[in-house]
Design an enzyme around this catalytic site. Structure first.
Site, PDB file in Angstrom:
ATOM      1  CE1 TYR A 145      -3.754   2.484   0.830  1.00 30.88           C
ATOM      2  CE2 TYR A 145      -2.389   3.368   2.560  1.00 30.88           C
ATOM      3  CZ  TYR A 145      -3.427   3.388   1.727  1.00 30.88           C
ATOM      4  OH  TYR A 145      -4.235   4.500   1.764  1.00 30.88           O
ATOM      5  CG  ASP A 240       5.945   3.374   0.868  1.00 32.87           C
ATOM      6  OD1 ASP A 240       6.313   4.003   2.020  1.00 32.87           O
ATOM      7  OD2 ASP A 240       4.899   3.191   0.382  1.00 32.87           O
ATOM      8  CE  LYS A 268       2.473   5.050   8.350  1.00 29.89           C
ATOM      9  NZ  LYS A 268       1.069   5.217   8.575  1.00 29.89           N
TER      10      LYS A 268
HETATM   11  N1  HOZ Z   1      -3.389   3.402   6.350  1.00 30.21           N
HETATM   12  C1  HOZ Z   1      -3.060   3.413   7.622  1.00 30.21           C
HETATM   13  C2  HOZ Z   1      -2.824   1.826   8.004  1.00 30.21           C
HETATM   14  N2  HOZ Z   1      -1.963   1.241   7.068  1.00 30.21           N
HETATM   15  C3  HOZ Z   1      -4.383   3.788   8.318  1.00 30.21           C
HETATM   16  C4  HOZ Z   1      -4.318   5.035   8.754  1.00 30.21           C
HETATM   17  C5  HOZ Z   1      -5.379   5.498   9.679  1.00 30.21           C
HETATM   18  O1  HOZ Z   1      -6.431   4.900   9.659  1.00 30.21           O
HETATM   19  O2  HOZ Z   1      -5.013   6.369  10.471  1.00 30.21           O
END
Ligand code: HOZ
Length: 428
Positions: A145, A240, A268
């Site tokens: 992802y 990534d 992050k």
């Molecule tokens: N895309 C995030 C997990 N891999 C989730 C982000 C969120 O819901 O804060």
């Protein structure tokens, strides 16, 4: 019996105003059933919900909270920066300090551009790779992802996978026709895709340790193979490292595995809990960005002073002590404890861990890619998730998300987590 009455009231109100009641899909708990709790505050390794329930937290706001929640140094840096103005839209000194911290820690990054999220970072890195190579095709791996930019929402992990929309509605086929998808850890599939698209591949984008379909490490030699192939064919290797950057080692997964990518995406941790992304790499590639070159990329809040101050304070604290040894030790303790608890209960669990990232799959076979991960018992995971939550342990509400350990997790926290798991496993 734990009461979450206030959370339930808030969720009922949220459902009327916010699609699904949440601002990011995985938070809705739909993969595990039930309703999300609403957080009142967080400190160290713990979060408290609005009903006063306390949880040891292994989500860590999905990765950023590597120091634990609300570290005093970061909070004070935010307060001081905010008092001087929250956004300028013109350069500020903190951007230079942040760029210097990133470039001096990650040697493959000679120049870096800040943005406001991991999605922006990967979207911009892809555009840059295409602009630099003057080619269109991008190879990604199923289950990886890279945020929710159109061309990357193909066989995507995280919420897209969890809710059965790995190829999102609303993305015209024409927008993804240049995205080639193959299984992770499969050299033959990558070679075949490159052969079928000879001279057209702009690059490979990869989470070096995929953490959005649970967590599975690269097989020995796989990342080296990607590096060799991209070099030989004039394509770019894009790591990534939104999740793994500054987490799996000071210099991220690329330091841990000894690979030098052409471009790297961050997010992050570099925001210290505020919305930040970045992408960087070789200077000759980065210099294709506007205003030097023809690849356009911009953002009103890019390099935001409050976010830069938070990120700098977080990175400086992280680099100050033997943080990575501590994170490794905590990860090993959790892995040993949870594996023993599963064995004692006779429950088949494949525990994958790299440093302070982990995933326990309820599965009988080792997990090396998305197809393996799909064989895990998600109904059993949902039961386990709620059992742990009721014991005061908050895990990611999906089998297809990684767990994160922070420097604030003590040996006693992990022992308590293992005790909780041992009792929950017996009920599965
Ligand atoms: N895309 C995030 C997990 N891999 C989730 C982000 C969120 O819901 O804060």
């Amino acid at each position: 019996m734990i009461s979450r009455a206030k959370s339930e009231q808030l969720f009922a109100a949220a459902l009327k105003l916010i699609p699904g009641g949440v601002n990011s899909p995985v938070r809705a708990f739909r993969a595990v059933g039930g309703q999300p709790f609403f957080v009142d505050r967080a400190q160290g390794a713990r979060v408290w919900d609005v009903d006063g329930n306390e949880y040891v937290d292994y989500v860590g706001t999905w990765g950023p909270a590597i120091l634990g929640h609300a570290p005093p140094g970061v909070i004070s840096a935010i307060q001081q920066a905010a008092a001087r103005g929250t956004s300028f839209g013109i350069p500020n000194p903190l951007e230079v300090r942040m760029a210097s911290l990133i470039c001096s820690t990650v040697p493959s990054v000679q120049k870096v551009r800040m943005c406001s999220s991991g999605t922006e970072a990967t979207m911009s890195a892809i555009r840059l790779a295409r602009g630099f190579t003057k080619r269109d095709k991008i190879l990604k791996f199923d289950g990886c992802y890279h945020g929710h930019a159109d061309s990357l929402l193909v066989k995507a992990g995280s919420g897209a996978l969890t809710f059965g929309h790995p190829d999102s509605a609303g993305v015209p086929a024409a927008f993804t026709e240049h995205t080639v998808v193959v299984p992770f850890n499969d050299e033959e599939a990558v070679s075949a895709a490159f052969a079928a698209n000879a001279g057209a591949m702009a690059g490979i984008i990869v989470e070096p340790v995929p953490g959005n379909a649970g967590l599975y490490p690269p097989k020995p030699g796989f990342l080296e193979f990607l590096r060799r192939l991209t070099r030989e064919t004039g394509a770019l290797l894009i790591f990534d490292e939104v999740m793994t950057g500054f987490r799996l080692a000071r210099g991220g997964a690329q330091e841990r595995y000894g690979i030098t990518p052409d471009l790297t995406c961050f997010g992050k941790i570099i925001g210290g809990g505020l919305p930040v992304g970045a992408f960087g790499g070789r200077a000759e590639i980065m210099d294709c960005l506007a205003p030097l070159g023809p690849v356009y990329q911009a953002g009103t809040l890019s390099g935001n002073p409050v976010a830069m101050a938070a990120g700098i304070a977080a990175l400086e604290e992280l680099f100050a002590g033997n943080s990575y040894e501590k994170l490794e030790a905590a990860g090993a303790q959790l892995e040993a404890g949870l594996s023993a608890a599963a064995n004692a209960a006779g429950i088949p669990v494949q525990f994958n861990r790299v440093g302070s990232m982990f995933c326990g799959y309820f599965a009988t076979q080792p997990i090396h890619n998305l197809a393996d991960a799909m064989l895990s018992d998600r109904a059993r995971f949902a039961k386990y998730f709620h059992g742990m939550l009721n014991q005061g342990v908050y895990l990611a509400p999906s089998q297809f998300e990684a767990g994160f350990i922070s420097l604030a997790h003590t040996e006693a926290d992990i022992e308590a987590t293992v005790r909780a798991a041992a009792s929950v496993m017996k009920t599965l």
